[in-house]
Design a protein around this motif. Structure first.
Motif: not given
Length: 982
Positions: A92-117
């Motif tokens: 949930e914290r990481r989701a807040d970070i993605y939202r504030l960075l205004a990342l697109e969903s495709a970018t979020v998926k890649l970040v989650e794969a490469v840099i998990p929480v």
């Protein structure tokens, strides 16, 4: 790295440096803003699809990924940020970070794969404020040895979560060192507290890697007091950090000091593909080798000279620093060795004031601490004097001590600027996953009754075995321990054939530790040798013993604790592996290795780096600190120590036991008769160590929370957090336990249990008389109280006489009590006075509970009514302190009444719960000398009864912000001066 990649890296570095101290912000906007001040080509990288492409193409160790991993992890871990209401280290914290960075969903998926929480527990940090310097911008283009080491850990099987945890922990250390490029010299001193054999070496290897990448150019590792410890540390650093090219420096493969090391020939030493300096980085020059400690430089001093690309500038200037080679030495804590180093450093032409130096002190509580009594004219002890000389002559030296037993370090005089007190930071590392520590051999605070404990729910039943000595003879128990060693060896071979790879168990060892005396080792070697060769492991007698041990012990423990590893269904299935196991141990006719430095006694070389070792080890001092006994499965321990630090370090059975955790056994004396009496104390001593260690770490964790951006306590205020549970087992030398005084502990919603009750008859009689009116006012019949857990755990239920008492009455009572050591209760009394202040008290009243035994038990008549109360048999563990007084099952009800736990599910308990109500739990105690009289008569003189109590203040009783502790610090540099730390 291509020009395009360099531009992208520079752009993201600038963005992350700008965001490092703030909330997450729209990434694309931030990249475009930074690109305005960069070459025109940078603008092509200021788009989200370019970031996605970089993520998609990234390889392990990619600097861009490492940079983002650090920043995302910082945002993940920050507590109570203004920009998120979600818990730290959660999706949930990481989701807040993605939202504030205004990342697109495709970018979020890649970040989650490469840099998990990373959800691992972070280190606990007690620190002075510091100037941030270790930022993405400071590391741009320079990381070399840390990415390499990160890759080594991944290849060694470390999970991504564990590597990320190490990354965070090492960042916490490096960022608190001084910036190596700063113009003014600053000397930071810190302490890192780990667990015995828990991976401290990995932590300081990571710290060294990051420090040299950042610009530290001389690294001195103080590697223990013994040659084998120094050599073990040297090899580890050479293999995982320094690398083949830096070791060889153009020499042939067989000229290496590791030519006879199997890991060298198997290619396990890290490779860079060429000398780092030829690949755009910098070299590490070794000043010590595996076999050779530091020696005076016979061919001049040139090896210690630091080259300057631009002589007009100091070495610490970035134009020189990042082109210079680093020097690394692993030296023994020995006066002669350190004297040579000090002498040589004084000869070099490079001004010592220009060299950024990192000193890593492994086992920093041993030898390094000055044990001379604190007098103005007293000489320092030898090793401490040499470390002091290094710190004095190297003004840019940073000192970081590593230990699992920090008590000696935190009691050093903070005002001694030439000493090693950790004035800047103390970092407590989290317990690693898969680690077996002291608590894994004890049932601390277990709610399971003794008669209901099993191999599944009791650590003691699963792993600890009694050593019963009869007529000063322990042969039977020693034989059983050796049988367990053979049986577990066979099980390891069985597991290699059934799920684990062949050769998975490279080492398999048993440790016998009874004494540090060489003559004792000589006698023990003879006894163990005779037992081994008469053990009959290939005959009917031996198999009969092993069969019985398998069926009565191993099979049942492993059925409950094997964690999915193979367990043979019968001994007959395991039997074919017994012969090969015994042969592997004694096929060379040398089943036993004595490790004590006596060349006449050493029957084999305990070098785990050079060969596979399946042996019984007999040892003393050499195996009691620092040295890792690989594959340790069975320990036979009967050696005593007089302080907590020494005894804890002897716990060689602590460590990582992957694939055989269920097979680990500790044989330790428990029989209270005759010669085994000393051994009885050992198990209780380790239990006390667990309690003391947990208490210390828990206190550090509580006080590490910043208040208004400022630390609640500094390292100088840590000593009062150290506790002691046994009279003969002190944390460290008494003459070091001074400098600070604890004034107040706010304990809202926490169970607190004073233990320093008086010993004199008049004082005890005075206290009991104060309690009688409160006891007389309790209910005439016991009330059954209970706390029901949602998890299905057995409810905590007990009968008690109950009542309520006005807060002012309770305060008057506790203010009037006599104490044998008033300082123990004083911080709690200060808090109780503060929350009971007239006008707006934070506590209105107290629920008073006098718990009664569940079953018929001893009772004592107290008070004018003659009512009988259950009494409790408790002993003083250290004059005047009792050990634990309360029964754990009483705590949850009291915590619920004070609002610290949710609804109990019990009508009687809920009737007592109330806002601004605390809980007071009363325990009449009868000490050993009076128990027979109390049992037979049910009456005692009031001066022979200790009325003990525990309390839980209302969970809402906070004041003064988040600050929960207050100290005064006695500064020894100013006689009589006291500084209020409020």
């Amino acid at each position: 790295m291509t020009t395009s990649q360099a531009l992208r890296l520079a752009l993201h570095s600038a963005v992350l440096s700008d965001l490092a101290g703030s909330r997450p912000k729209r990434l694309v906007r931030a990249m475009r803003y930074q690109a305005e001040d960069m070459p025109a080509d940078a603008e092509s990288h200021a788009a989200e699809d370019d970031f996605r492409q970089a993520l998609f193409q990234a390889r392990p160790g990619d600097p861009l990924i490492d940079m983002w991993r650090k920043q995302l992890t910082r945002w993940d871990f920050v507590e109570n940020p203004t920009w998120s209401t979600t818990p730290a280290r959660t999706d949930e914290r990481r989701a807040d970070i993605y939202r504030l960075l205004a990342l697109e969903s495709a970018t979020v998926k890649l970040v989650e794969a490469v840099i998990p929480v990373v959800k691992a527990v972070p280190p606990v940090v007690i620190s002075e404020t510091f100037v941030p310097w270790y930022t993405p911008a400071s590391q741009q283009g320079r990381p070399w040895y840390w990415p390499s080491y990160r890759g080594v850990l991944a290849r060694n099987g470390w999970s991504e979560e564990s590597i990320a945890g190490l990354d965070i922990a090492t960042d916490n250390v490096v960022e608190r060192l001084a910036d190596p490029t700063r113009a003014d010299a600053y000397q930071s001193k810190g302490l890192v507290v780990g667990y015995v054999q828990s991976g401290k070496t990995a932590n300081f290897t990571g710290v060294i890697a990051k420090a040299v990448d950042a610009g530290y150019r001389l690294v001195i590792v103080l590697g223990g007091t013994l040659n084998l410890l120094r050599a073990q540390t040297q090899r580890r650093l050479d293999m995982e950090l320094v690398g083949r090219e830096n070791i060889l420096r153009g020499a042939g493969e067989y000229e290496s000091d590791y030519a006879d090391d199997p890991a060298w020939s198997k290619g396990r030493f890290v490779r860079f593909g060429g000398l780092p300096s030829a690949l755009g980085a910098f070299d590490i020059v070794r000043m010590t080798t595996r076999d050779d400690d530091y020696k005076s430089l016979l061919q001049g001093i040139v090896a210690l000279e630091f080259e300057k690309q631009q002589p007009a500038y100091p070495l610490y200037d970035p134009r020189n620093l990042h082109r210079a080679s680093a020097r690394l030495m692993v030296v023994k804590k020995n006066k002669t060795v350190l004297s040579k180093l000090v002498k040589d450093l004084n000869k070099i032409k490079t001004p010592l004031s220009e060299i950024p130096v990192l000193i890593i002190d492994d086992e920093s509580d041993e030898a390094s601490v000055n044990t001379s009594r604190p007098k103005p004219d007293a000489d320092r002890t030898a090793i401490n004097q040499k470390i002091s000389e290094l710190l004095t002559m190297l003004p840019r030296a940073q000192y970081v001590g590593y230990t699992a037993t920090p008590y000696a370090n935190v009691f050093i005089d903070p005002s001694d600027t030439a000493d090693i007190f950790p004035k800047d930071f103390i970092i407590s590392l989290p317990r690693p996953d898969g680690y077996m520590g002291a608590g894994d051999f004890h049932d601390l605070d277990s709610d399971v009754p003794d008669d209901e404990r099993t191999y599944a729910n009791s650590n003691e039943k699963a792993h600890v075995r009694d050593v019963i000595v009869r007529d000063d003879d322990d042969t039977e128990c020693l034989q059983q321990a050796m049988d367990m060693f053979v049986l577990s060896a066979a099980l390891k071979l069985y597991r290699e054939d059934n799920g684990l790879a062949e050769g998975y168990f490279e080492h398999h060892t048993m440790l016998i530790h009874e004494s540090s005396w060489l003559n004792d080792h000589r006698e023990l070697l003879g006894r163990v040798t005779e037992l081994w060769w008469n053990g009959g492991y290939s005959g009917a007698a031996g198999h009969a013993r092993l069969r019985r041990l398998f069926e009565e012990d191993v099979a049942t423990v492993s059925a409950a604790r094997a964690e999915g590893h193979a367990v043979p269904p019968t001994y007959d299935v395991l039997m074919p592996y017994v012969g090969p196991a015994a042969f592997r141990i004694s096929g060379d006719q040398k089943p036993i290795i004595v490790v004590n430095g006596d060349k006449d006694l050493e029957t084999g070389e305990a070098d785990f780096d050079k060969r596979s070792i399946w042996k019984i080890l007999i040892g003393g001092q050499k195996l009691s600190r620092g040295f890792t006994v690989e594959g340790l499965t069975v320990t036979y321990f009967r050696r005593r120590a007089t302080n907590m630090s020494a005894l804890m370090q002897m716990g060689r059975w602590f460590g990582f036991r992957r694939g055989y955790r269920d097979l680990v056994r500790l044989y330790i004396g428990r029989d209270e008769s005759g010669a085994a009496k000393k051994a009885v104390d050992l198990y209780k001593a380790f239990e006390a160590i667990c309690l003391d260690e947990d208490s210390f770490r828990r206190e550090l964790s509580q006080y590490a929370v910043l208040v208004d951006g400022e630390p609640q306590v500094t390292p100088a205020q840590v000593p009062p957090l150290v506790s002691q549970h046994l009279p003969w087992l002190k944390p460290t030398s008494p003459n070091k336990m001074y400098n600070s005084q604890l004034v107040e502990i706010q304990s809202a919603g926490r169970w607190e249990e004073p233990t320093a009750y008086p010993t004199s008859v008049p004082d005890l009689r005075h206290n009991t008389r104060l309690w009688l009116p409160i006891l007389d006012a309790l209910s005439t019949e016991p009330v059954t109280l209970s706390y029901n857990f949602d998890s299905g755990t057995k409810p905590h239920t007990f009968p008690a006489f109950v009542g309520t008492r006005d807060a002012a009455d309770v305060l008057n009572l506790v203010e009037s009590l006599c104490w044998r050591a008033p300082s123990q209760f004083a911080p709690h009394l200060e808090y109780l006075q503060q929350i009971t202040k007239p006008g707006n008290p934070l506590v209105h009243d107290w629920a008073v509970l006098a718990p009664q035994h569940l079953k018929a038990g001893p009772r004592l008549a107290l008070g004018s009514s003659g009512r009988e109360y259950s009494w409790f048999a408790r002993d003083r563990r250290r004059d005047p302190l009792f050990g634990a007084i309360s029964d754990p099952k009483h705590r949850s009800v009291a915590l619920r009444i004070a609002g610290a736990l949710a609804d109990s599910g019990d009508h009687n308990t809920e009737k007592l719960a109330n806002d601004r109500r605390g809980a007071l739990v009363v325990y009449p105690i009868v000490e050993p000398d009076h128990r027979e009289e109390a049992s037979t008569t049910g009456v005692l003189d009031l001066g022979r009864v200790v009325v003990a109590f525990a309390f839980v203040a209302p969970s809402s009783a906070h004041y003064g912000g988040d600050r929960v502790v207050r100290f005064v610090t006695i500064d020894s540099s100013q006689e009589g001066a006291i500084v209020d730390a409020r």
